[in-house]
Scaffold this motif. Sequence first.
Motif, short mmCIF file in Angstrom:
data_model
loop_
_atom_site.label_atom_id
_atom_site.label_comp_id
_atom_site.label_asym_id
_atom_site.label_seq_id
_atom_site.Cartn_x
_atom_site.Cartn_y
_atom_site.Cartn_z
N SER A 57 0.82 -1.20 0.00
CA SER A 57 0.00 0.00 0.00
C SER A 57 0.87 1.27 0.00
O SER A 57 0.53 2.25 -0.66
N ASP A 58 1.98 1.23 0.73
CA ASP A 58 2.89 2.39 0.70
C ASP A 58 3.51 2.56 -0.69
O ASP A 58 3.66 3.68 -1.18
N ALA A 74 2.09 1.63 -3.41
CA ALA A 74 0.98 2.12 -4.24
C ALA A 74 0.86 3.64 -4.13
O ALA A 74 0.66 4.35 -5.12
N PRO A 88 -5.93 -6.76 3.50
CA PRO A 88 -6.12 -5.49 2.80
C PRO A 88 -5.70 -5.60 1.33
O PRO A 88 -4.76 -6.32 1.02
N THR A 89 -6.44 -4.91 0.47
CA THR A 89 -6.09 -4.87 -0.95
C THR A 89 -5.36 -3.56 -1.22
O THR A 89 -5.96 -2.49 -1.18
N ALA A 90 -4.06 -3.66 -1.48
CA ALA A 90 -3.30 -2.45 -1.81
C ALA A 90 -3.66 -2.04 -3.23
O ALA A 90 -3.76 -2.87 -4.12
N ARG A 91 -3.86 -0.75 -3.45
CA ARG A 91 -4.32 -0.24 -4.76
C ARG A 91 -3.12 0.07 -5.65
O ARG A 91 -2.92 1.21 -6.10
N ASP A 97 -1.67 6.72 1.27
CA ASP A 97 -2.56 5.59 1.56
C ASP A 97 -3.15 5.79 2.96
O ASP A 97 -2.53 6.40 3.83
N SER A 142 -3.82 4.57 6.23
CA SER A 142 -3.52 3.55 7.23
C SER A 142 -4.04 3.96 8.60
O SER A 142 -4.44 3.13 9.40
N TYR A 148 -6.30 1.03 3.96
CA TYR A 148 -5.32 0.91 2.88
C TYR A 148 -5.90 1.25 1.51
O TYR A 148 -5.55 0.67 0.50
N GLU A 149 -6.80 2.24 1.52
CA GLU A 149 -7.25 2.85 0.27
C GLU A 149 -6.29 4.01 -0.06
O GLU A 149 -5.48 4.41 0.79
N LEU A 150 -6.41 4.52 -1.27
CA LEU A 150 -5.62 5.69 -1.65
C LEU A 150 -6.48 6.94 -1.58
O LEU A 150 -7.64 6.93 -2.01
#
Length: 314
Positions: free
Chosen positions: A71-72, A74, A185-188, A204, A206, A257-259
């Motif tokens: 996620s980071d 991303a 979590p789904t990292a984008r 992201d 967090s 962990y969304e953007l």
Amino acid sequence: MHEFELIERYFTHKTAGAGVILGVGDDGAVLRVSPGRDLVAVVDTLVAGVHFPQGLAAADIGYRALAVNLSDIAAMGGVPRWFTLALTLPAADPAWLEEFAGGLFDAARESSVALVGGDTTSGSQLVISVQLLGDVVAGAFLTRSGCQPEDRIYVSGTLGDAAAGLARLPQEAGTQRLAQRFRRPTARVRLGQALVGIATAAIDVSDGLHADLNHVLRASNCGASLQLERLPLSAELLAQCSEAEAVQLALSGGDDYELVFCVSAAQEARVQQIAHDLGEQITCIGNAEHEQGLRLTHRGTPYTAQSDGYRHFS
Ligand code: ADP
Ligand code: MG
């Protein structure tokens, strides 16, 4: 089972990957960086009882440890490539390690990253630290600092689910999807990559939208107004709590962990097309402004956030 058997048995089998000249087994990994690309380095540590409940399934702990780092990457618009794993274990329990490695390599396979090294120690607490290296076309990455007044503020996916799922662990009747949002979590990652050169800033989520958007605003030296009725809240979340609670979780819950990203009005149509092509949900939740600080309204009424996200040592 001693340290070297443990490494050999659980963490040595899948070190092959593009650019890996030397993986697990020597004093260091040797990685080939492609010409014309820059490295992006991120690291995140998970401490049992702080970042996840003690009883969380080992496979989910393994998956999460890599996913939070993805996620980071991303949020930087990077392509994830290689990771190292520093593990502190209270015991070398084969069943636990088998599961942990299973979840970890699920996430690694999904994102085509290779484990290239690490460190294994015994200690009183379970601590997992993953360092992930990614790359970008030289100079082409996302930062927190480029948001401009008038930019539109967007968020991917839905917010608040993971915090609600965590609060309801381990009993999960009717909340499996919420719990899953915490566990896995789904990292984008693809969205982040597609936003390079288009988004003016990104981060992201967090620690919760409120805290994380504030990091962007401070780094960008501007402020924003959000209309909370526009927040993307899942049907599963709204089935579990009131709208007011859901809004609170979305703002301060964390672990989504969304953007969150900013785009100029001129780029909005392009961003909508990108999200559509990737099959990603994105939602505009407000606008950046000259005036510093974050102003929140809910259906026209000023709204005060109750907490500014989780902070260690506070
Ligand atoms: P050194 O003593 O030289 O630091 P170690 O004995 O700690 O080396 O580790 C031996 C090898 O195993 C190294 O290549 C290291 O990167 C790798 N390694 C150690 N622990 C892990 C782990 N948890 N996952 C992956 N590789 C690991
Ligand atoms: Mg070592």
